[in-house]
Enzyme design. Structure first.
Site, PDB file in Angstrom:
ATOM      1  N   GLU A  38      58.058  34.129   8.588  1.00 13.07           N
ATOM      2  CA  GLU A  38      57.017  35.157   8.679  1.00 13.07           C
ATOM      3  C   GLU A  38      57.032  35.768  10.072  1.00 13.07           C
ATOM      4  OE1 GLU A  38      54.273  37.797   8.683  1.00 13.07           O
ATOM      5  OE2 GLU A  38      54.702  36.831   6.766  1.00 13.07           O
ATOM      6  N   LYS A  41      51.649  36.574  10.910  1.00 13.39           N
ATOM      7  CA  LYS A  41      50.819  35.384  10.696  1.00 13.39           C
ATOM      8  C   LYS A  41      50.853  35.005   9.228  1.00 13.39           C
ATOM      9  CE  LYS A  41      47.416  36.424  14.332  1.00 13.39           C
ATOM     10  NZ  LYS A  41      46.022  36.836  14.556  1.00 13.39           N
ATOM     11  N   THR A  45      48.791  40.236   4.438  1.00 12.26           N
ATOM     12  CA  THR A  45      47.821  41.326   4.344  1.00 12.26           C
ATOM     13  C   THR A  45      46.462  40.826   3.872  1.00 12.26           C
ATOM     14  OG1 THR A  45      49.514  43.003   3.940  1.00 12.26           O
ATOM     15  CG2 THR A  45      47.293  43.494   3.157  1.00 12.26           C
ATOM     16  N   LYS A  55      36.038  42.394   2.519  1.00 15.89           N
ATOM     17  CA  LYS A  55      34.863  41.821   1.864  1.00 15.89           C
ATOM     18  C   LYS A  55      33.824  41.394   2.894  1.00 15.89           C
ATOM     19  CE  LYS A  55      37.617  42.452  -1.391  1.00 15.89           C
ATOM     20  NZ  LYS A  55      38.501  43.597  -1.079  1.00 15.89           N
ATOM     21  N   GLY A 181      40.667  55.095  -5.273  1.00 20.30           N
ATOM     22  CA  GLY A 181      40.987  53.813  -5.890  1.00 20.30           C
ATOM     23  C   GLY A 181      40.218  52.694  -5.216  1.00 20.30           C
ATOM     24  N   ILE A 183      40.753  50.649  -2.576  1.00 21.63           N
ATOM     25  CA  ILE A 183      40.600  50.676  -1.115  1.00 21.63           C
ATOM     26  C   ILE A 183      39.613  51.769  -0.710  1.00 21.63           C
ATOM     27  CG2 ILE A 183      41.791  51.000   1.096  1.00 21.63           C
ATOM     28  CD1 ILE A 183      44.356  49.963  -0.322  1.00 21.63           C
ATOM     29  N   GLY A 266      46.820  53.995  -1.396  1.00 19.12           N
ATOM     30  CA  GLY A 266      47.580  52.855  -1.909  1.00 19.12           C
ATOM     31  C   GLY A 266      48.512  52.280  -0.866  1.00 19.12           C
ATOM     32  N   ARG A 267      49.287  51.295  -1.291  1.00 18.76           N
ATOM     33  CA  ARG A 267      50.196  50.587  -0.394  1.00 18.76           C
ATOM     34  C   ARG A 267      51.611  50.635  -0.959  1.00 18.76           C
ATOM     35  NH1 ARG A 267      47.550  47.481   3.357  1.00 18.76           N
ATOM     36  NH2 ARG A 267      49.385  46.142   3.615  1.00 18.76           N
ATOM     37  N   HIS A 439      19.546  30.699 -18.283  1.00 20.13           N
ATOM     38  CA  HIS A 439      18.592  31.798 -18.119  1.00 20.13           C
ATOM     39  C   HIS A 439      17.669  31.490 -16.930  1.00 20.13           C
ATOM     40  CE1 HIS A 439      15.724  34.930 -19.219  1.00 20.13           C
ATOM     41  NE2 HIS A 439      14.754  34.031 -19.039  1.00 20.13           N
TER      42      HIS A 439
END
Length: 462
Positions: A38, A41, A45, A55, A181, A183, A266-267, A439
């Protein structure tokens, strides 16, 4: 190039994102000798520039909204503003904790972790840091980066990508978001909660266009109510700097101005200059082509994650990586059913789904063989308490299984776990209707929808 022939790994993985590290962890667990390469890190992504940080921003935005709106619940609150340094401190602490845990997992499984920029040098080797790492099998998992359009330069100043937006040191006064979309609508939602004047520009006729049309319309209605503006059905033409911001012109001549332009279309796959073509790997528009078992046309090479043309979701990467590791370890494997993958857009309100849309079901089974039912969250006690609006829509093959579950409303992402069991176990409405849901919970709404579809509605009209 120093040929490290003394060690031949069972599996050499190029890329430590969701797909790569999942394959490494599962492969090592099954007794494979694994090398994971890698350049940045481990976590990729999703952990560092995608799922987790976005989030965290959305949750901070939710707290801001709750502070503004406390009085409607009988709680007197005041909103004094957003401290972006504090938001980033919170966000980065979440990432750091998960990153540390992931590093510990990789070490505990005795995966050989190599930090550096790798390049495929043959069907059985990767070159990194002046060494040639040999493997009986190579897994390509180099992920994706934000895409742009011809003539639209992302400069990180006023024209930014999601990478830049995640570290922005201020709340922009106004923003144009190119792309409606996942993102685009997530950033629109977070920024609006922070106080930004937001306009989304989407060339297709709906926001979140891959979702069921009913979900798109419900989200559009909710965004209008929140004051998030959007322009649908006309494509972008150009962007230019103004004295203190950016002006966007659409194909019909319509113009919009704002402080920043977020390009969220998008990506695209990271594959250029990494030796894939030279090794004979079949590709299309930068994507590595694979079969249902993630095998490329080269017998010793597999590929997973955003690098291949499947759903760009971290949990898809996990599943694909695990599949490859188990296949190489000699276990019986089952291909991923991409329709059966849960999909969540974490804006306010959330959009969650699993299975196929009503339109797709009619295309496959015929319009006369498809039944659709909508259950309004207005009939759900917990949703009333939370003051969230929305619907659960079920798509069923007539007299057969539920083939689509489409949900809009706050916290619907937490209900998609049961929804994916319903779809993947090919449940009949009557079978789900027999299950007793607690409930008051929002999961009860999923049960009530199936009660109605089974012909015995409780808290909904016949």
């Amino acid at each position: 190039m120093a040929n490290d022939a003394s060690t031949v790994f069972d599996l050499v993985i190029l890329g430590g994102g969701s797909g790569g590290y999942a394959a490494a962890l599962r492969g090592a667990q099954l007794g494979l000798d694994v090398a994971l390469i890698e350049k940045d890190k481990v976590g990729g992504t999703c952990l560092h520039k995608g799922c987790i940080p976005t989030k965290a921003l959305l949750h901070a935005g939710e707290i801001a909204d709750q502070a503004r709106e406390g009085e409607q619940f009988g709680v007197k609150t005041t909103f004094e503003g957003v401290d972006m340094a504090g938001v980033h401190k919170y966000k980065d602490a979440v990432i750091a904790g998960l990153y540390k845990g992931l590093q510990g997992l990789v070490a505990s499984r005795k995966v050989t972790y190599i930090e550096g920029e790798g390049r495929l040098s043959s069907p059985t080797s990767v070159d990194v840091n002046g060494r040639r790492i040999q493997g009986r099998h190579v897994l390509l998992a180099t992920g994706s980066v934000p895409k742009s359009l011809p003539g639209l330069e992302i400069d990180g100043n006023r024209i930014i990508s999601s990478d830049h937006a995640l570290v922005l040191d201020r709340v922009p006064k106004s923003a144009i978001i190119l792309g409606g979309g996942v993102i685009g609508v997530e950033f629109a939602s977070a920024w609006k909660s922070f106080g930004t004047d937001v306009t989304i520009v989407e060339g297709l006729k709906h926001l979140v266009p891959v979702e069921d049309e009913n979900s798109s319309k419900l989200l559009e209605r909710a965004f209008r109510k929140r004051g998030i503006k959007f322009n649908l059905g006309t494509f972008f033409q150009k962007a230019e700097y103004t004295q203190d911001g950016v002006k966007v012109t659409l194909a019909d001549g319509k113009e919009f101005e704002a402080e920043v332009l977020l390009v969220a279309i998008g990506r695209g796959p990271v594959s250029q200059g990494l030796g894939y073509e030279e090794a004979g790997v079949a590709m299309d528009r930068g994507y590595v082509l694979v079969d249902e078992y993630m095998r490329t046309n080269v017998p010793t090479i597999s590929a997973v994650g955003d690098l291949v043309p499947t759903l760009q979701l971290a949990h898809v990467g996990f599943a694909e990586g695990i599949l490859v590791a188990e296949r190489l370890a000699g276990l019986k494997t089952v291909p991923v059913d991409y329709d059966g993958v849960p999909r969540v857009t974490y804006c306010h309100p959330e959009v969650a789904s699993v299975g196929i849309t009503e339109a797709k079901a009619k295309e496959i089974y015929g319009a006369d063989k498809v039944v659709a039912l909508k259950y309004n969250l207005a009939g759900n006690g917990k949703s009333k308490i939370l003051k969230t609006a929305g619907e659960i829509k079920l798509v069923q093959v007539k007299d057969g299984a539920v083939v689509g579950v489409h949900m809009v409303g706050d916290r619907m992402g937490e209900q998609v776990g049961e929804a994916q069991l319903i779809y993947n176990w090919e449940a009949l409405p009557a079978e789900v209707a027999q299950l007793i849901h607690a409930h008051p919970t929002q999961s009860e709404a999923l049960g009530e929808a199936h009660l109605a579809l089974a012909g015995k509605p409780l808290h909904s009209h016949d």
